[in-house]
Design a protein around this motif. Structure first.
Motif: not given
Length: 103
Positions: A43-60
């Motif tokens: 949770q701490g590392s994904t909060e740095k990515l922002g609420t909605f970002s392309t990086k989170k989508i690519l990570l998933g």
């Protein structure tokens, strides 16, 4: 409505089985502790990515891809069994074509 309770019958516990319970409880506690730590870290590392970002989508998407390649039995909805389903459906279609018309 079907019952969600499955009755497995009676069991007889001996001292050996009860002694097996202690290491299992310890393993469960340690696994839960490590899991809780990893959730907090994640949770701490994904909060740095922002609420909605392309990086989170690519990570998933990357995580889903790696799971499907290396551990396909963890896929949901029976996706790991799809090749078997397709093969069986081909065999059924072939068998229907091969059967003579008995009318």
């Amino acid at each position: 409505m079907p019952s969600f309770i499955t009755k497995l019958g009676s069991s007889q516990w001996q001292v050996r089985e009860l002694l097996l319970l202690l290491p299992l409880l310890l393993y469960g506690f340690l696994f839960g502790t490590v899991y809780l730590w990893s959730v907090k870290k994640n949770q701490g590392s994904t909060e740095k990515l922002g609420t909605f970002s392309t990086k989170k989508i690519l990570l998933g998407a990357g995580a889903s891809f790696l799971i499907s390649v290396f551990v396909p039995s963890l896929l949901f909805s029976g996706q790991h069994a799809m090749p078997l389903v397709l093969e069986q459906s081909k065999n059924r279609l072939f068998m229907k074509k091969a059967e003579p018309n008995l009318q």
